[in-house]
Design a protein around this motif. Structure first.
Motif, PDB file in Angstrom:
ATOM      1  N   UNK A   1      18.207  -5.506 -36.178  1.00 14.23           N
ATOM      2  CA  UNK A   1      18.084  -4.215 -36.834  1.00 14.23           C
ATOM      3  C   UNK A   1      16.763  -4.095 -37.588  1.00 14.23           C
TER       4      UNK A   1
ATOM      5  N   UNK B   1      18.238   1.584 -36.423  1.00 14.96           N
ATOM      6  CA  UNK B   1      18.952   1.736 -37.691  1.00 14.96           C
ATOM      7  C   UNK B   1      19.999   0.626 -37.861  1.00 14.96           C
ATOM      8  N   UNK B   2      20.158   0.162 -39.095  1.00 18.88           N
ATOM      9  CA  UNK B   2      21.228  -0.796 -39.373  1.00 18.88           C
ATOM     10  C   UNK B   2      22.562  -0.108 -39.133  1.00 18.88           C
ATOM     11  N   UNK B   3      23.419  -0.757 -38.397  1.00 19.17           N
ATOM     12  CA  UNK B   3      24.625  -0.089 -37.929  1.00 19.17           C
ATOM     13  C   UNK B   3      25.881  -0.934 -38.166  1.00 19.17           C
TER      14      UNK B   3
ATOM     15  N   UNK C   1      28.545   3.797 -38.020  1.00 24.37           N
ATOM     16  CA  UNK C   1      27.768   4.208 -39.190  1.00 24.37           C
ATOM     17  C   UNK C   1      26.358   3.680 -39.014  1.00 24.37           C
TER      18      UNK C   1
ATOM     19  N   UNK D   1      22.415   3.710 -40.598  1.00 26.10           N
ATOM     20  CA  UNK D   1      21.584   4.062 -41.751  1.00 26.10           C
ATOM     21  C   UNK D   1      20.244   4.615 -41.296  1.00 26.10           C
TER      22      UNK D   1
ATOM     23  N   UNK E   1      17.761   6.501 -43.503  1.00 33.86           N
ATOM     24  CA  UNK E   1      17.254   7.180 -44.697  1.00 33.86           C
ATOM     25  C   UNK E   1      16.024   8.021 -44.384  1.00 33.86           C
TER      26      UNK E   1
ATOM     27  N   UNK F   1      14.074   6.754 -36.030  1.00 29.08           N
ATOM     28  CA  UNK F   1      15.146   5.825 -35.660  1.00 29.08           C
ATOM     29  C   UNK F   1      15.631   6.114 -34.251  1.00 29.08           C
TER      30      UNK F   1
ATOM     31  N   UNK G   1      18.479   4.305 -31.273  1.00 32.44           N
ATOM     32  CA  UNK G   1      19.364   3.212 -30.851  1.00 32.44           C
ATOM     33  C   UNK G   1      20.341   3.720 -29.793  1.00 32.44           C
TER      34      UNK G   1
ATOM     35  N   UNK H   1      22.943   8.551 -43.938  1.00 33.83           N
ATOM     36  CA  UNK H   1      23.798   7.732 -43.075  1.00 33.83           C
ATOM     37  C   UNK H   1      24.477   8.637 -42.055  1.00 33.83           C
TER      38      UNK H   1
ATOM     39  N   UNK I   1      26.142  -4.729 -40.040  1.00 31.06           N
ATOM     40  CA  UNK I   1      24.742  -4.993 -40.358  1.00 31.06           C
ATOM     41  C   UNK I   1      24.360  -4.460 -41.728  1.00 31.06           C
TER      42      UNK I   1
ATOM     43  N   UNK J   1      18.417  12.893 -48.690  1.00 31.88           N
ATOM     44  CA  UNK J   1      18.669  12.194 -47.419  1.00 31.88           C
ATOM     45  C   UNK J   1      18.626  10.671 -47.567  1.00 31.88           C
TER      46      UNK J   1
END
Lengths: 136, 147
Positions: free
Chosen positions: A15, A31-33, A45, A47, A49, A92, A94, A115, B97, B124
């Protein structure tokens, strides 16, 4: 293997690492998921930002779910210059490979505080059934 | 005195102070060494202008109520807590993660900040802090008059 079958296409990428992405100028990042399995299906989910509600694209093509987010760069007052950067800025991107057990027509997505949540409900007929054990 | 910390002959680098603070912490608390070796959280991007500094930081998944900002002299502390999203009882993580929980980061800035000159915007998942210097401590431009 769990029964969710949400498999990532690019599992080898960590990530927040840079990814090759043809559509954007500049960098894009994974994105961190988190992927959470619930009784009704799966929720993703991610992230992102800096990405607003109107800057997210979610595309489902065959069994590949692609999420893309375009960041809005922070509004820096005029005359201010960069002095130090600890994190990079980028869009982002993915992709996730889905199994057929999800109901494509009822997939929902929401963007909140940077998010993205994507809810993938399972087809009713494949939702696990609870079998009660009766005493007798 | 805060003015002594910046040598007038060097390029001004806000992260020298931040790094110094981290080094001090590492020295005093060896247990920090491994934990903080990767990077401090949350990460800051810094801009400087006539009124002072602008700092941005990414806090996805937090709300305004989860963020606590305090400025004392030249020390900025950002605290917060990231809560796990509400889920039904029978859930399990297929992939995990993201990080959750409490965090706190303290940095020493290159100069004092006016406590009344701090403004924060959260948009955001990105926090933007505007930190203004006290009016009387802002650098003044001196006009050179040509006779």
């Amino acid at each position: 293997m769990t029964n969710t079958e949400v498999v990532e296409k690019k599992t080898e990428s960590a990530p927040s690492e840079k990814t090759e992405h043809p559509g954007y100028e500049g960098q894009s990042y994974l994105p961190k998921t988190d992927i959470i399995e619930t009784v009704d299906g799966v929720t993703i989910w991610a992230e992102m930002p800096g990405v607003g509600n109107d800057a997210v694209d979610i595309v489902l093509e065959k069994n590949v779910l692609t999420i893309e987010g375009r960041i809005q760069e922070p509004a820096i007052p005029e005359g201010y210059g960069p002095k130090g950067h600890e994190y990079p800025l980028g869009h982002y991107y993915r992709t996730f490979k889905l199994s057929n057990e999800f109901d494509r027509d009822t997939i929902q997505a929401q963007m909140k505080n940077g998010v993205l949540s994507v809810t993938l409900p399972r087809h009713k007929e494949v939702a696990p059934k609870r079998i009660e054990v009766t005493q007798g | 005195m805060f003015v002594n910390r910046i040598s007038p002959w060097e390029t001004w680098d806000p992260f020298r102070e931040i790094n110094q603070l981290q080094e001090e912490m590492n020295r005093n608390y060896p247990s920090f060494r491994n934990r903080r070796s990767a990077s401090a959280y949350p990460r800051f991007n810094v801009w400087e202008g006539a009124d002072g500094l602008v700092i941005t930081t990414e806090l996805p998944g937090l709300t305004v109520d989860d963020i606590d900002i305090s400025v004392e002299g030249d020390v900025l502390t950002l605290k917060g807590e990231k809560h796990l999203p509400e889920m039904d009882e029978k859930h399990s993580f297929v992939r995990k993660e993201r990080d959750f929980g409490k965090f706190s980061r303290t940095v020493r800035l290159p100069y004092r900040i006016d406590p009344n000159g701090v403004s924060a915007k959260f948009n955001n998942g990105v926090l933007t802090l505007k930190l203004n210097r006290p009016e009387e401590e802002k650098p003044k431009k001196i006009q050179v008059n040509v006779e």
